[in-house]
Design an enzyme around this catalytic site. Structure first.
Site, mmCIF file in Angstrom:
data_model
loop_
_atom_site.group_PDB
_atom_site.id
_atom_site.type_symbol
_atom_site.label_atom_id
_atom_site.label_comp_id
_atom_site.label_asym_id
_atom_site.label_seq_id
_atom_site.Cartn_x
_atom_site.Cartn_y
_atom_site.Cartn_z
ATOM 1 N N HIS A 17 -10.657 -4.534 9.747
ATOM 2 C CA HIS A 17 -11.267 -4.471 8.420
ATOM 3 C C HIS A 17 -12.613 -3.758 8.443
ATOM 4 O O HIS A 17 -13.476 -4.036 7.613
ATOM 5 C CB HIS A 17 -11.489 -5.888 7.845
ATOM 6 N N GLU A 23 0.805 -1.223 0.000
ATOM 7 C CA GLU A 23 0.000 0.000 0.000
ATOM 8 C C GLU A 23 0.840 1.276 0.000
ATOM 9 O O GLU A 23 0.543 2.215 -0.750
ATOM 10 C CB GLU A 23 -0.992 0.005 1.161
HETATM 11 C C1 LIG Z 1 -1.981 -4.660 4.427
HETATM 12 C C2 LIG Z 1 -3.011 -5.524 3.803
HETATM 13 N N1 LIG Z 1 -3.252 -5.400 2.497
HETATM 14 C C3 LIG Z 1 -4.181 -6.160 1.899
HETATM 15 C C4 LIG Z 1 -4.895 -7.081 2.620
HETATM 16 C C5 LIG Z 1 -5.964 -7.932 1.951
HETATM 17 N N2 LIG Z 1 -5.483 -9.301 1.871
HETATM 18 C C6 LIG Z 1 -5.833 -10.214 2.796
HETATM 19 S S1 LIG Z 1 -5.054 -11.690 2.540
HETATM 20 C C7 LIG Z 1 -4.268 -11.100 1.171
HETATM 21 C C8 LIG Z 1 -3.347 -11.977 0.407
HETATM 22 C C9 LIG Z 1 -2.245 -12.457 1.274
HETATM 23 O O1 LIG Z 1 -1.415 -13.298 0.559
HETATM 24 P P1 LIG Z 1 -0.325 -14.132 1.336
HETATM 25 O O2 LIG Z 1 0.431 -13.191 2.227
HETATM 26 O O3 LIG Z 1 0.445 -14.884 0.353
HETATM 27 O O4 LIG Z 1 -1.134 -15.088 2.303
HETATM 28 P P2 LIG Z 1 -2.143 -16.249 1.906
HETATM 29 O O5 LIG Z 1 -3.494 -15.655 1.820
HETATM 30 O O6 LIG Z 1 -1.674 -16.825 0.640
HETATM 31 O O7 LIG Z 1 -2.053 -17.207 3.046
HETATM 32 C C10 LIG Z 1 -4.605 -9.773 0.943
HETATM 33 C C11 LIG Z 1 -4.087 -8.959 -0.176
HETATM 34 C C12 LIG Z 1 -4.640 -7.149 3.990
HETATM 35 N N3 LIG Z 1 -5.340 -7.961 4.773
HETATM 36 N N4 LIG Z 1 -3.684 -6.386 4.555
#
Ligand SMILES: Cc1ncc(C[n+]2csc(CCOP(=O)(O)OP(=O)(O)O)c2C)c(N)n1
Ligand SMILES: Cc1ncc(C[n+]2csc(CCOP(=O)(O)OP(=O)(O)O)c2C)c(N)n1
Ligand SMILES: [Mg+2]
Ligand SMILES: [Mg+2]
Lengths: 333, 333, 333, 333
Positions: free
Chosen positions: D136, D67
């Protein structure tokens, strides 16, 4: 006089005499600008504080000389050198340092916020690392617009502490953005030696993202300039980022008010750099040895830029302050 | 009016903060300080001078320039038995820490159903008119005051600073502590002995009957000077200092306004959507049936802080502008 | 039956039979917990959404089995596996998922915020990368307190996009903090393949700071566990950070509502992982081959944990909601 | 009351946003979108579905989870001729972008003395009751409304959303655009043709004579329902929607309050130091001599948003609580 650049040194061939002289002039312009700014502070003519670039001139000039006029730069709190090297005028800069309406920012920005779109300078920045996104975004914009411009992002080694830099390096490499990250390692983050704040080998940080990185002696403008020429060309033609670490030193304190420095660095260390590693001396001695210049020409250049600087500061001192009505102008475009 | 006893020493605001930290670090070995240039340099404002000598580099920790990182580390350390004081050099840099402060520190106690706690202090600064321009002059305490889970302290005298800092360190919640940069050298009586000042208790800094001036931090001295000027024109002003914006001593603010029937709120944050809005609406609601005039707000002008002194000085309330507003409210203009 | 661990494979020697069985039980516990949570969602019994850990069990269990009960972990939005692996009870977790007062956070945290100090779990975190500072700070705190605890920080490869991680890795290495960064590369950031968001080689990122990094097959708990044992020991005794990249896959959607996934990954890919790379199958087949277990024992374990899970979810379903008066409790400690 | 013409189509709020973006991207090739999962996924809320198909991956750019980085890139791109729309998935994540938005985007125009400008839109969300818990569910628009240099939009209907989004994209300043997550599927009439809605013009969503309900974003529908319920008890409520918190249409707010003599401000941000404080104090000041009762504020409860539905629903104003407050103010309780 034909150029006497050592043909056995591949680094310095192909650069002609006038260019080296111009580079010297630019570095001297910065040096005298800073000495004058320091004087303004000491005589209580300048509001606030300022961070002097003296000692690091070879970096700004070496890199900016390799850029096109319409290429972008972003700069830092220690930004006068970058501004001048990219083409800003000392008189308008002094006006800004003094909070005058004739300044680049109508006196609203001051030393830490000089911006000058005409010379491609997107602004000094008082947030350490704060311009990494801006520079990378400018590179993205250049690529989107197909303008073949590139962006050079100047920052101190202290900015390696800021997470933003890693976020944007990742994107620069992912999206192959034409940005050159220029890290000036002057050994100190304010009053703390960088080895106390920086783990591992600096160059591995861009390399971790797959970004091409190189290190150069930041006191020797011959190396900075020729390396920058090559990297700028590479960034522009391959449309991909690169990282240049320039090892350098600031001759003065962190800012003009930082007078007693022995608790964080020794007088010997300072003297050592000033005596043996002054970028102006290194270049001028080489130019003399190469017969690019002689004493007389150097003296002429010195007088010329002294005069220019003196006129520039007088311009700033004589310029009027902005009208009070400006206080709430330019909040919105 | 809470006051030190008659023969208290006179020390500076910076010394008062320093003493509070030293006393708490002696009392409780879980307390440590982390920040940029906090150790040998003792911060750029020299507020922490001497602490590293007494407590060592393990408890006064120089960090990289990583505001989000050191804030995050402090949250984790606080959750697991330590009591960190994290130093964010300029209040403008809390922008970098908002996720860790607001989404983590402030919420963990609640999100864990009361199981975890985060006893940490975030020390930072506020205040303009230091010719530091737009990125080093903001007073962003309204943001943190908005966030449930945080407490926010805005001391205005050396006495308050010491007592409130000790309370902050002993509090089991994340506390943001804002110090006015221009107040560090201000002097005032501070007793040598141990004392704390509870949060949420406004202090009547001057009693009066005709108008209430509610002022915070840097604006308390402005209000006191205005009160003096007003006294000369026959207006008796009461100066009320909330000392903490959260918890907020609504009762005392309202009581004073009921007594005087008029109120002005003075705060150095941007006026719109700032601290003045909350305080004014609390009073306008609570003293509705007793007010003879609308509650007036005087915050910083809603502009990025300009560098030029002639502009910057216009952006902050002064004794003169407060006096003018007060006279208007009292029908004496 | 004595352990039949292949003595020719140095990875799996020295781990006794009961431990492998226990590891299998823990992984199955997670799998059945998630299947049940999914069912709660589908039958509209669970408020909100949840992110399932199915497919990644070997990572949480392999790492947490290598930790001491008093070691810390921090977790993510996809956190049920970490919680269970570190010792949380399924019934209290279900209560939390259902917003009940008997939950770990009295229903205030929900699926994304389960924290349990008793098992050293400093909390799941709904901010991607948001717990990197907390884990590193907990490691710093452990070191300061001389507790010989370590912290394990779980995050998805998506968190490599967050600058905070680089800031704290730098400090972890600088200050030699006992933290193990566990990166679970399940190939996707929500609906985007990680190769579209991540430049270069992942492991180079910790290595850029001088942090020791290793990569392991995250579907094979034998490798995860034995590697984690070694790294945890190294982190604890050398008091320095390490980084473990576990290559894995989530069997379900990003969250329970992510049903149509073909626009970002193929059904074949999913089938391939489920069929050939299920961590439960990989372990159970090996245990059978090694005669650590037989079909009957596996069936017994299955029934036992099914029964436990069923009882756990019933506990959650039957538990009462928190009293409305709790809504503003636990805002402050 | 600004309204679409009689035979306008009925589309959802999400479609209205999508249409505004599509129209502006067709009109102006400098406009592009950057964010996490904005392309094929069309965001988790599916608001951007179809845009990548029409405009391609060069103008609808899936980013890493960075972000601060994507906001910084957008600032740089905006300064150099592009018009980025940066998508921050949840309003809670603007905490990560505050430096780039507040210290960079908001200040560059002013700091450069009007030379540079930053025409960018930061799209993000607000609103609770989605069972998404404390990280959230926040509505942090008060923070950005506090900052000079930013404009802040809080649309409440599909019609307003489309017209205001088009204005936001055409504005030469950084604009924060907050969309209520729960409103995306709400339907309303939206004409097919081109229209824009100017900033700073409040909209009377329902006329009335006894009390003014000033409501923003998600709270406009709550206020309208309350107005219906109040009508049944003989109280005629006027519902005023400022549509932008900055610029703020103070005049229309005050005028309505003068007409009705009573006002309640309803907003989904935390109540203390929030939007309700500003609006209430503006009205309390401007309508001082006409008010028959104190201006009342109804924000979100000052607690981190709890997960459990039985608690979460208590934290947000409802038609019932608004009706109750209005009756009290009108002396009908
Ligand atoms: C700072 C932030 N940006 C965006 C999100 C929305 N979001 C939740 S999970 C996710 C993907 C996360 O990917 P990863 O770190 O690979 O974890 P996974 O879901 O694959 O376990 C996103 C973009 C968030 N929760 N926090
Ligand atoms: C985000 C942020 N943190 C802290 C500061 C205060 N500060 C100003 S300059 C500086 C040191 C910068 O060191 P470096 O990046 O190496 O640049 P140098 O001063 O050596 O040119 C610090 C900490 C700042 N301006 N911004
Ligand atoms: Mg440096
Ligand atoms: Mg992933």
């Amino acid at each position: 006089m034909t150029s006497k650049i050592d043909p056995s040194n591949p680094h310095f061939t192909g650069v002609d005499r006038e260019q080296w002289i111009h580079i010297y002039q630019q570095m001297l312009r910065i040096r005298l600008f800073e000495d004058t700014a320091n004087e303004l502070y000491r005589s209580a003519k300048m509001p606030g504080l300022t961070h002097m670039y003296s000692g690091q001139e070879a970096v700004a000039v070496g890199v900016c000389e390799a850029l096109r006029p319409d290429d972008y730069i972003t700069s830092t709190h220690r930004g006068h050198g970058h501004c001048l090297a990219k083409g800003a005028k000392p008189n308008i800069m002094f006006a800004e340092l003094l909070g005058k309406a004739a300044g680049y920012c109508r006196g609203k920005g001051g030393s830490m916020h000089i911006a000058d779109m005409d010379s491609g300078n997107l602004g000094a920045n008082a947030i350490v690392g704060g311009s990494a996104g801006i520079a990378t975004g400018a590179a993205m914009s250049a690529k989107m617009r197909g303008s073949s411009q590139i962006a050079a992002c100047f920052f101190g080694e202290g900015a390696l502490g800021q997470g933003l830099l890693y976020e944007v390096m990742n994107m620069a490499q992912l999206w192959q953005l034409p940005v050159l990250y220029v890290c000036e390692n002057n050994l100190y983050n304010e009053y703390t030696h960088y080895s106390e704040t920086t783990a591992g080998d600096l160059l591995k940080r861009p390399q971790a993202f797959g970004i091409h990185g190189e290190e150069v002696d930041g006191q020797d403008v011959r190396f900075v300039y020729t390396t920058a020429l090559r990297l700028v060309e590479q960034v522009r033609t391959s449309q991909s980022p690169a990282f240049l670490q320039c090892n350098t030193y600031r001759f003065h304190g962190h800012h003009v008010g930082d007078i007693d420095r022995t608790y964080y660095r020794s007088k010997e260390e300072e003297a050592q750099w000033r005596t043996n590693r002054d970028p102006l001396t290194i270049l001028s001695e080489w130019m003399m040895a190469q017969e690019i210049v002689d004493q007389a020409l150097l003296a002429d250049i010195g007088h010329e830029i002294e005069g220019e600087t003196e006129a520039a500061v007088q311009f700033g001192l004589n310029a009027p302050y902005p009208d009070v009505s400006e206080v709430n102008q330019h909040v919105y475009a | 009016m809470s006051m030190p006893d008659g023969n208290a020493r006179v020390i500076t605001f910076a010394q008062a903060i320093n003493e509070a930290l030293a006393e708490e670090m002696r009392r409780d070995e879980r307390v440590f300080i982390i920040g940029e240039d906090v150790a040998e340099a003792g911060t750029p404002f020299k507020v922490l001078s001497g602490l590293v000598q007494e407590f060592g580099r393990d408890r006064v920790i120089d960090s990289p320039i990583s505001e989000p990182g050191i804030t995050g580390l402090s949250v984790g350390a606080a959750m697991t038995g330590m009591r960190p004081v994290v130093d964010i050099m300029f209040g403008d840099f809390i922008t970098l820490t908002m996720d860790q402060i607001v989404n983590q520190a402030a919420k963990i106690h609640y999100m864990s159903g009361g199981k975890l706690k985060v006893p940490m202090v975030l020390r930072t600064t506020l205040g303009a008119t230091r010719r530091s321009a737009a990125q080093h002059s903001q007073s962003l305490h309204a943001w943190l005051s908005h966030v449930p889970g945080l407490k926010v302290v805005v001391p205005s005298t050396p006495y308050d600073a010491k007592g409130l800092m000790k309370t902050a360190i002993r509090d089991d919640n994340p506390v943001a502590f804002f110090e006015d940069k221009l107040m560090f050298q201000d002097k005032g009586p501070v007793p040598e002995g141990e004392y704390t000042i509870p949060f949420g208790v406004a202090d009547i800094k001057r009693e009066g009957t005709d108008i209430t001036l509610v002022a915070t931090s840097s604006m308390v001295q402005v209000a006191l000077k205005a009160a003096e000027m007003l006294a000369e024109t026959g207006i008796s002003a009461e100066v009320v200092d909330p000392r903490t914006t959260f918890p907020l001593d609504k009762e005392r603010l309202i009581k004073s306004a009921i007594k005087t029937s008029r109120a002005i709120i003075i705060d150095e944050g941007y006026e719109r959507y700032g601290v003045t809005a909350e305080l004014a609406s609390v009073i306008a609601d609570g003293a509705f049936y007793y007010l003879d005039a609308p509650v007036k707000r005087m915050g910083a002008m809603d502009v990025p802080v300009p560098f030029s002194p002639v502009l910057e000085d216009l952006t902050v309330p002064t004794p003169e502008t407060v006096t003018h507003m007060a006279k208007m409210l009292c029908g004496k203009l």
